[in-house]
Design an enzyme around this catalytic site. Structure first.
Site, PDB file in Angstrom:
ATOM      1  N   PRO A  27      84.050  -2.770  63.939  1.00 46.00           N
ATOM      2  CA  PRO A  27      84.665  -1.545  63.693  1.00 46.00           C
ATOM      3  C   PRO A  27      85.539  -1.224  62.614  1.00 46.00           C
ATOM      4  CG  PRO A  27      84.352  -2.298  65.928  1.00 46.00           C
ATOM      5  CD  PRO A  27      84.108  -3.377  65.209  1.00 46.00           C
ATOM      6  N   GLU A  28      85.428  -0.238  61.950  1.00 47.77           N
ATOM      7  CA  GLU A  28      86.528   0.064  60.814  1.00 47.77           C
ATOM      8  C   GLU A  28      87.287   1.180  61.169  1.00 47.77           C
ATOM      9  OE1 GLU A  28      84.604   0.159  56.865  1.00 47.77           O
ATOM     10  OE2 GLU A  28      82.967  -1.223  57.505  1.00 47.77           O
TER      11      GLU A  28
END
Length: 285
Positions: A2-3
């Site tokens: 996840p960014e």
């Protein structure tokens, strides 16, 4: 992994479930999920969750320790629980007394506006990490201490300072968490395409106009993804268990060999900074 948009979405969706709740119990089910610098989860009993936020790719739970069971914590200021979701980490609430699942690494029992409930940290691949502590503890964590600025808060002059004298490829610089916090492979590829910049180009060679355009495109891509609750490629879900939708808007990421949506020529896939990178040789000069 996840960014920034995905972690921001988790923070926004988790917030209404837990803010105002008091941690009444905790159980760590996998020791390697806890950072060596961290307080034990059970040490947080009596702490109240006052906020949920984000720094880079880290999810942050702000804690008020005034009523902590541990007397020595009651005067602690700025106490936080930092959660690095890594590849498969999830934070979700469940009804009280829900038994842990096969991949649950830590359980927090909560009492608050939503009544009694449990907060699970689930992590299939067990690469995620929990670290609870005051600011001085977080400052000893090299990952936290060395995080670069938030891209959505950057001015043009600050971005110029980030890229100056960087002889690495611009894609590699965007991925460096010490330069910018929160940008990963997806949003580096998408923003470079939007800005018309070859990902292999040396960062220091960008003209001021190209550099400013890249910053604007990066911000636009991140904001657009946040509006669509992030990108769900494999495992990512928000705190309500929902998938994101920005993957439906990808221009280049994961599309090597497919026609460019702008010029129709095939998109090329190469490796930059050890990461698979997709770009259009015609549109990204």
């Amino acid at each position: 992994m996840p960014e920034l948009p995905e972690v921001e979405t988790v923070a926004r969706t988790l917030r209404p479930h837990v803010v105002g709740s008091t941690i009444t119990g905790a159980s760590l089910l996998r020791e390697t999920s806890l950072h060596p610098l961290s307080l034990r989860p059970e040490d947080l009993r009596g702490c109240r969750i006052t906020g949920v936020g984000r720094r880079g790719k880290l999810l942050l739970l702000d804690l008020d320790a005034a009523a902590a069971v541990r007397e020595d914590l009651r005067k602690a200021q700025g106490l936080r629980l930092a959660v690095h979701l890594r590849m498969t980490g999830r934070l979700m609430t469940h009804p009280a007394k829900t038994p842990p699942g096969p991949h649950t690494r830590c359980v927090f029992d909560l009492q608050g506006p939503q009544g009694e409930q449990r907060l699970f940290f689930d992590d299939v691949r067990a690469f995620g990490l929990l670290l609870a502590g005051a600011p001085d503890t977080l400052a000893r964590w090299s990952f936290w201490r060395e995080l670069g600025p938030e891209p959505l808060e950057l001015t043009e002059s600050a971005f110029a300072a980030c890229l100056s004298q960087k002889n690495a490829a611009i894609k590699a610089v965007l991925l460096d968490q010490k330069v910018l916090a929160g940008v990963g492979n997806i949003y580096a590829d998408e923003s470079l395409f939007a800005a018309g910049i070859d990902p292999r180009r040396k960062a220091a060679t960008l003209s001021p106009a190209k550099r400013n355009r890249l910053l604007q495109c990066l911000k636009n891509v991140l904001r657009c993804s946040i509006e669509q609750c992030g990108s769900s490629i494999r495992d990512y879900r928000d705190a309500d268990g929902n998938v994101g939708a920005f993957q439906n808007s990808f221009a280049v990421y994961g599309k090597g060999g497919q026609p460019c949506g702008v010029c129709g020529r095939p998109l090329e896939k190469v490796r930059v900074a050890g990461r698979g990178t997709v770009f259009c040789p015609h549109c990204q000069k």
